[in-house]
Design an enzyme around this catalytic site. Structure first.
Site, PDB file in Angstrom:
ATOM      1  N   HIS A 186      52.284 -72.280   8.335  1.00 24.18           N
ATOM      2  CA  HIS A 186      52.022 -71.120   8.025  1.00 24.18           C
ATOM      3  C   HIS A 186      52.522 -69.933   9.244  1.00 24.18           C
ATOM      4  CE1 HIS A 186      48.828 -70.531  10.798  1.00 24.18           C
ATOM      5  NE2 HIS A 186      48.592 -71.639  10.587  1.00 24.18           N
TER       6      HIS A 186
HETATM    7  P1  TYD Z   1      44.019 -71.894   9.040  1.00 21.12           P
HETATM    8  O1  TYD Z   1      44.613 -70.698   9.735  1.00 21.12           O
HETATM    9  O2  TYD Z   1      45.383 -72.976   7.678  1.00 21.12           O
HETATM   10  O3  TYD Z   1      44.395 -73.640   9.670  1.00 21.12           O
HETATM   11  P2  TYD Z   1      45.820 -74.217  10.826  1.00 21.12           P
HETATM   12  O4  TYD Z   1      46.129 -72.719  11.372  1.00 21.12           O
HETATM   13  O5  TYD Z   1      44.530 -74.481  11.719  1.00 21.12           O
HETATM   14  O6  TYD Z   1      45.803 -75.272  10.215  1.00 21.12           O
HETATM   15  O7  TYD Z   1      42.862 -72.375   8.607  1.00 21.12           O
HETATM   16  C1  TYD Z   1      42.065 -73.057   7.412  1.00 21.12           C
HETATM   17  C2  TYD Z   1      41.103 -72.843   7.305  1.00 21.12           C
HETATM   18  O8  TYD Z   1      39.644 -72.049   7.812  1.00 21.12           O
HETATM   19  C3  TYD Z   1      41.379 -71.882   5.983  1.00 21.12           C
HETATM   20  O9  TYD Z   1      40.547 -71.455   4.788  1.00 21.12           O
HETATM   21  C4  TYD Z   1      40.700 -70.516   6.507  1.00 21.12           C
HETATM   22  C5  TYD Z   1      39.891 -70.711   7.568  1.00 21.12           C
HETATM   23  N1  TYD Z   1      39.433 -69.693   8.869  1.00 21.12           N
HETATM   24  C6  TYD Z   1      38.543 -68.910   8.448  1.00 21.12           C
HETATM   25  O10 TYD Z   1      38.067 -68.686   7.892  1.00 21.12           O
HETATM   26  N2  TYD Z   1      38.677 -67.961  10.208  1.00 21.12           N
HETATM   27  C7  TYD Z   1      39.314 -67.897  10.872  1.00 21.12           C
HETATM   28  O11 TYD Z   1      40.243 -67.582  11.799  1.00 21.12           O
HETATM   29  C8  TYD Z   1      40.632 -69.367  10.548  1.00 21.12           C
HETATM   30  C9  TYD Z   1      41.994 -69.488  12.288  1.00 21.12           C
HETATM   31  C10 TYD Z   1      40.218 -69.710   9.648  1.00 21.12           C
END
Ligand code: TYD
Length: 138
Positions: free
Chosen positions: A52
Site C-alpha cells: 500500500h
Molecule cells: P496494514 O497497514 O495493512 O499493515 P502492513 O502495512 O504492515 O501490512 O494494517 C494491517 C491491519 O491493521 C489493517 O486492518 C489496519 C490495522 N491497523 C490499525 O488498526 N492501526 C494501525 O496503526 C495500523 C498500522 C494498522
C-alpha cells in the site's frame, strides 16, 4: 513524493559497555512529529507485508531486531532496502508504495508515524496509486 526523498537516517547511538542506546526526537532526527508508534512481530517465514501507499503519512521504519527488506516505489522508480540495524531508520514520505519481505525469524519492525491510523489515508490498490502519483506530477 519522489523516491529520492526517501532515505536511510543514521540515528544517534550512545555506545556503552552496558549496552547501546538509540533515541529519536520528532522534528529533529526525523522530518515530522510522532503521533503513533506500531510494530510488526511474530512474522511467519515467507510472509509479505505492506502492499500500500499513504496519501499524507510520513513514517520512519526501523528493524529493532532481526532484518527484513522493503521495496519502495514512487510509481516510476523502485528501490530495495535491507534493514538490519536498530540505529538506522528508513524515512518514507507520502505517495510511496511499499512492499516488505524477507523477514528473519524473531524480527521486530517498529514504525514511527506522523498521524494516527486512518484507513482513508491508504491506497491499497496499485493502479489507483499509480494514477494518483501520475496526476500529482502534472
Ligand atoms: P496494514 O497497514 O495493512 O499493515 P502492513 O502495512 O504492515 O501490512 O494494517 C494491517 C491491519 O491493521 C489493517 O486492518 C489496519 C490495522 N491497523 C490499525 O488498526 N492501526 C494501525 O496503526 C495500523 C498500522 C494498522
Amino acid at each position: 513524493m519522489s523516491l529520492s526523498n526517501c532515505k536511510l537516517i543514521d540515528l544517534p547511538k550512545i555506545t556503552d559497555h552496558r549496552g547501546n542506546l538509540t533515541f529519536v526526537e520528532g522534528g529533529s532526527h526525523i522530518p515530522f512529529d510522532i503521533a503513533r508508534v506500531y510494530y510488526l512481530y511474530d512474522v511467519p517465514g515467507g510472509a509479505e507485508r505492506g502492499g500500500h501507499a499513504h496519501k499524507d503519512l510520513h513514517q520512519l521504519i526501523v528493524a529493532m531486531s532481526g532484518s527484513f527488506d522493503i521495496v519502495l516505489d514512487d510509481g516510476v522508480n523502485k528501490k530495495r532496502f535491507h534493514l538490519n540495524r536498530s540505529y538506522f531508520g528508513l524515512y518514507v514520505g507520502p505517495m510511496i508504495w511499499r512492499e516488505m519481505d524477507n523477514f528473519s525469524s524473531g524480527c521486530v519492525c517498529m514504525v514511527l508515524a506522523s498521524n494516527r491510523y486512518d484507513e482513508s489515508d491508504y491506497y491499497r490498490d496499485y493502479s489507483d496509486f499509480k494514477k494518483a502519483a501520475e496526476n500529482n506530477k502534472q
